[in-house]
Design an enzyme around this catalytic site. Structure first.
Site, PDB file in Angstrom:
ATOM      1  N   ILE A 142      17.334  -6.150  68.218  1.00 24.29           N
ATOM      2  CA  ILE A 142      16.457  -6.829  69.180  1.00 24.29           C
ATOM      3  C   ILE A 142      15.281  -5.872  69.369  1.00 24.29           C
ATOM      4  O   ILE A 142      15.460  -4.662  69.542  1.00 24.29           O
ATOM      5  CB  ILE A 142      17.172  -7.144  70.514  1.00 24.29           C
ATOM      6  CG1 ILE A 142      16.201  -7.712  71.554  1.00 24.29           C
ATOM      7  CG2 ILE A 142      17.905  -5.948  71.090  1.00 24.29           C
ATOM      8  CD1 ILE A 142      16.909  -8.237  72.820  1.00 24.29           C
ATOM      9  N   SER A 143      14.065  -6.416  69.306  1.00 24.11           N
ATOM     10  CA  SER A 143      12.874  -5.563  69.331  1.00 24.11           C
ATOM     11  C   SER A 143      12.692  -4.854  70.673  1.00 24.11           C
ATOM     12  O   SER A 143      13.203  -5.290  71.707  1.00 24.11           O
ATOM     13  CB  SER A 143      11.626  -6.398  69.047  1.00 24.11           C
ATOM     14  OG  SER A 143      11.777  -7.137  67.866  1.00 24.11           O
ATOM     15  N   GLN A 144      11.917  -3.773  70.613  1.00 22.75           N
ATOM     16  CA  GLN A 144      11.557  -2.994  71.810  1.00 22.75           C
ATOM     17  C   GLN A 144      10.642  -3.853  72.698  1.00 22.75           C
ATOM     18  O   GLN A 144       9.693  -4.469  72.188  1.00 22.75           O
ATOM     19  CB  GLN A 144      10.813  -1.753  71.327  1.00 22.75           C
ATOM     20  CG  GLN A 144      10.354  -0.820  72.408  1.00 22.75           C
ATOM     21  CD  GLN A 144       9.436   0.264  71.858  1.00 22.75           C
ATOM     22  OE1 GLN A 144       9.260   0.374  70.642  1.00 22.75           O
ATOM     23  NE2 GLN A 144       8.860   1.042  72.743  1.00 22.75           N
TER      24      GLN A 144
END
Ligand code: SAH
Length: 218
Positions: free
Chosen positions: A64-66
């Site tokens: 899951i992206s930052q």
């Protein structure tokens, strides 16, 4: 750093401040992030780190992206309420959710069936009704639904994403991490209305690669 003993509201407020100080200042983007419960999108093991400004592992070896990168990419896309947006790489569905709060319709493609199903159940939980999902190879875009006002790629493309650019409206915007190595450049293509593009490099990012075909494993 997030202090896990703080309430979710306090942790979210701290995250929003951190994003703002790094240049994510568009109010609509910050509101979309603030109203999206990130713990819903993370694995149990990482729930207490869901408000940290960092990428976290999800199923199928993906991430899951930052939040900062999600915020910056969403801001860079300059979304209008009326836009139809294509997202490549649904993953957890976190970025999809942010997009769905800003656009009219979001089309999202994922090559892992498991991730797609999990994301779909989150969209249902959040009662998001403007997301259309597809299990498939997003490198090919979604020709039947093209052209799109905006396209966001959340996996690293090795070079110029020609197939996707061809599915963009003449004055559309595409944002994608571009590069073959562990660090890529976040690139924005803005259509000039005559078949050409203005290309801007925004920041260095680290994304999992955009792979060919659908995953054979679940
Ligand atoms: N936006 C996601 C980040 C997911 S990581 C989030 O917020 O959680 C990138 C995702 O792209 C992974 O789930 C990976 O499986 C997917 N992906 C990689 N190559 C793809 C392709 N060709 N087609 C569709 N999805 C792809």
């Amino acid at each position: 750093m997030a202090e896990p003993e703080d309430s979710p509201e306090t942790q979210m407020a701290r995250l929003i401040l951190a994003l703002r100080s790094q240049g994510v200042t568009e109010p609509k983007v910050l509101t979309a992030i603030e109203t999206t419960p990130r713990p819903l999108f993370t694995q149990d093991l990482f729930k207490d780190r869901a408000f940290e400004d960092s990428a976290l592992p999800i199923a199928c070896g993906q991430t899951i992206s930052q939040p900062f990168v999600v915020g910056l990419m969403t801001q860079a896309l300059k979304i209008d309420r009326r836009d139809r947006v294509l997202e490549i790489g649904t993953g957890s569905g976190y970025q999809t959710t942010i997009l769905s709060k800003m656009a009219r319709l979001v089309y999202t493609v994922e090559r892992y069936r498991t991730l797609m199903k999990e994301a779909e159940s989150r969209f249902k939980t959040l009662a998001l009704t403007n997301i259309i999902t597809r299990f498939g190879d997003g490198g090919e875009g979604w020709p039947e639904q093209a052209p799109f006002d905006r396209i966001m790629v959340t996996a690293a493309a090795p070079g110029e994403p020609k197939a996707l650019l061809s599915q963009l409206k003449p004055t559309g915007v595409l944002v994608a991490p571009i590069g073959k190595g562990p660090v890529q450049v976040l690139r924005r293509y803005t259509g000039d209305g005559q078949g050409g593009f203005t290309v801007e490099d925004l920041i260095d990012v680290r994304f999992v690669p955009l792979l060919d075909g659908v995953a054979k494993e679940l």
